[in-house]
Design an enzyme around this catalytic site. Structure first.
Site, PDB file in Angstrom:
ATOM      1  N   HIS A   1       0.895  -1.156   0.000  1.00  0.00           N
ATOM      2  CA  HIS A   1       0.000   0.000   0.000  1.00  0.00           C
ATOM      3  C   HIS A   1       0.937   1.210   0.000  1.00  0.00           C
ATOM      4  O   HIS A   1       2.020   1.160   0.589  1.00  0.00           O
ATOM      5  CB  HIS A   1      -0.815   0.116   1.287  1.00  0.00           C
ATOM      6  CG  HIS A   1      -1.748  -1.005   1.579  1.00  0.00           C
ATOM      7  ND1 HIS A   1      -1.354  -2.141   2.223  1.00  0.00           N
ATOM      8  CD2 HIS A   1      -3.088  -1.133   1.363  1.00  0.00           C
ATOM      9  CE1 HIS A   1      -2.401  -2.931   2.370  1.00  0.00           C
ATOM     10  NE2 HIS A   1      -3.465  -2.349   1.857  1.00  0.00           N
TER      11      HIS A   1
ATOM     12  N   ASP B   1       2.296   2.032   3.404  1.00  0.00           N
ATOM     13  CA  ASP B   1       3.214   1.064   4.050  1.00  0.00           C
ATOM     14  C   ASP B   1       4.651   1.464   3.771  1.00  0.00           C
ATOM     15  O   ASP B   1       5.515   1.365   4.632  1.00  0.00           O
ATOM     16  CB  ASP B   1       3.113  -0.355   3.468  1.00  0.00           C
ATOM     17  CG  ASP B   1       1.729  -0.906   3.395  1.00  0.00           C
ATOM     18  OD1 ASP B   1       0.913  -0.556   4.250  1.00  0.00           O
ATOM     19  OD2 ASP B   1       1.479  -1.711   2.467  1.00  0.00           O
TER      20      ASP B   1
HETATM   21  C1  XUL Z   1      -7.481  -6.509   4.312  1.00  0.00           C
HETATM   22  C2  XUL Z   1      -6.676  -6.937   3.168  1.00  0.00           C
HETATM   23  C3  XUL Z   1      -5.847  -5.888   2.536  1.00  0.00           C
HETATM   24  C4  XUL Z   1      -5.741  -5.980   1.058  1.00  0.00           C
HETATM   25  C5  XUL Z   1      -5.001  -4.847   0.429  1.00  0.00           C
HETATM   26  O1  XUL Z   1      -8.175  -7.501   4.927  1.00  0.00           O
HETATM   27  O2  XUL Z   1      -6.681  -8.092   2.803  1.00  0.00           O
HETATM   28  O3  XUL Z   1      -4.603  -5.907   3.134  1.00  0.00           O
HETATM   29  O4  XUL Z   1      -5.127  -7.158   0.670  1.00  0.00           O
HETATM   30  O5  XUL Z   1      -5.529  -3.606   0.752  1.00  0.00           O
END
Ligand code: XUL
Ligand code: CO
Length: 437
Positions: free
Chosen positions: A101, A104
């Site tokens: 993300h 992150d």
């Molecule tokens: C949340 C989840 C996220 C997604 C990416 O449950 O799985 O981490 O994979 O936003």
């Protein structure tokens, strides 16, 4: 830079007899299964969020993770160092991909402009490290759920400015994904849902979500980003109901808003469980619609009702997963992304290796088992035989769309009763699977 894992060398395949916990017993990257190497089949990815940002905190206590390379600050320099550590880890593990993300990898600033600047500064290091190690970006995504501005959702917020902010964030995350040669971009619904219908205009919110995704599709074309878009279903957590609740709901939403040609699904094991489904159910639902893109590999806990995001070690789970993946032609753009975190009690750096090695070995076994079951052919032959009445006569006529209601009535009136049913043989089939495991 000083090594973060000085005692650990590149994890090697040593075979099933090895007693070395820091080796692969089953994942042999170069081994060929059904005409492709394990490396090509499984396309493992390490997630940045859990593995490099997870603190081990829970609602009852503070973080426990020992991460000596991290100075605990929110500085760009710390983020850049952490990126180098991440690549040392991924390279030693031998995973070909990673995922992130935006928030992150780089610290959020006081303004969007500052956040973008921070992001660029860290992306520069990510690019260098990708080049140095050969590790590639499977997909990027934007965190549209942690900042308090997203309290009512991002694209489905009642506040139009929040929609605009989220769009600006996704624009940047897509640009950086493109810059880093990312092979995909994921949309997970974060807080796109509701806590109570009393304050929610569901129709309007879903239309806004669709508008948001169309904007992303348009922008993707504009910048020439060729990666695959994914939607990741999840029914709840953090909200009580999320619009992307399961694979079927996602497919319906994508079809309703003319988005299906632009998206595939990223199926997460623990999300399937939360939706009251098995992961096979979700994979088959996506696969049958030609929309099986990637998987977020993890597992839940039978006794805990939330998204525990544990590393997958159950061989039945990985075998069934790989049976569905192989059935639909294997991964093309996607892969096996470990959206999983070490337990709060597993706080030493080496636990990150044990966790990923276990997951990779479990998937390698799952792949080999699925290939063996397919080669044996009895399971597929049973299913084909079970539907044999559709291959000829009245069944073939119905399938081809040539039979009318009237004809079916005439057919049954003449026949008197339907042909006898045969057993579903569930226990026989479960025993058959156990022959391989
Ligand atoms: C949340 C989840 C996220 C997604 C990416 O449950 O799985 O981490 O994979 O936003
Ligand atoms: Co996920």
């Amino acid at each position: 830079m000083k090594s973060a894992f000085p005692d650990i060398t590149r994890i090697a395949y040593e075979g099933a007899q090895s007693k070395n916990p820091l080796s692969f017993k089953h994942y042999n990257a170069a081994e060929v299964v059904e005409g492709k190497t394990m490396h090509e089949h499984l396309r493992f990815a390490v997630v940045y969020w859990h593995t490099f940002r997870g603190t081990g905190s829970d609602p009852f206590g503070a973080g426990t993770m020992q991460r000596p390379w991290d100075d605990g600050s929110n500085s760009v320099v710390n983020a850049q160092n952490r990126a180098r550590v991440a690549f040392e880890f991924i390279q030693k593990l031998g995973a070909p991909y990673y995922c992130w993300h935006d928030r992150d990898v780089a610290p959020e600033g006081a303004t969007l402009a500052e956040s973008n600047k921070n992001f660029d500064a860290v992306a520069k290091v990510l690019k260098e490290e990708q080049k140095r190690t050969g590790v590639k970006l499977l997909w990027g995504t934007a965190n549209l759920f942690s900042n308090p501005r997203y309290v009512h959702g991002a694209s489905t917020s009642c506040n139009a400015d929040v929609f605009a902010y989220a769009a600006a964030q996704v624009k940047k995350a897509m640009e950086v994904t493109h810059e880093l040669g990312g092979e995909g971009y994921t949309f997970w619904g974060g807080r796109e849902g509701y806590q109570t219908l009393l304050n929610t205009d569901m129709k309007r919110e879903q239309e806004h979500l669709a508008r948001f995704l169309h904007l992303a599709v348009d922008y993707k074309k504009k910048i020439g980003f060729k990666g695959q878009f994914y939607i990741e279903p999840k029914p709840k957590e953090p909200t009580k109901h999320q619009y992307d609740s399961d694979a079927a709901a996602c497919l319906n939403f994508l079809r309703e808003f003319d988005l299906l040609p632009h998206f595939k699904l990223n199926i997460e094991t623990n999300h399937a469980t939360l939706a009251g489904h098995t992961v096979q159910h979700e994979l088959e639902t996506a696969g049958a619609a030609g929309a099986l893109g990637s998987i977020d590999a993890n597992t839940g806990d039978e006794l805990l009702g939330w998204d525990t995001d544990q590393f997958p070690t159950n061989i039945y789970l990985t075998a069934y997963t790989m049976l569905s993946v192989l059935k639909y032609g294997g991964f093309t753009t996607g892969g096996v992304n470990f959206d999983a975190k070490v337990r709060r009690e597993s706080f030493e750096p080496v636990d990150l290796f044990h966790a990923h090695i276990g997951g990779m070995d479990a998937f390698a076994r799952g792949l080999k088992l699925a290939a063996a079951i397919r080669k044996d052919g009895r399971l597929a032959a049973f299913v084909a035989d079970r539907y044999a009445s559709w291959d000829k006569g009245i069944g073939a006529k119905i399938e081809s769309g040539k039979a009318t209601m009237k004809e079916l009535e005439t057919y049954i009136l003449k026949k008197g009763e339907a042909a006898a049913n045969t057993s579903g043989r569930q226990e026989f089939l479960e025993n058959l699977i156990n022959e391989f495991i």
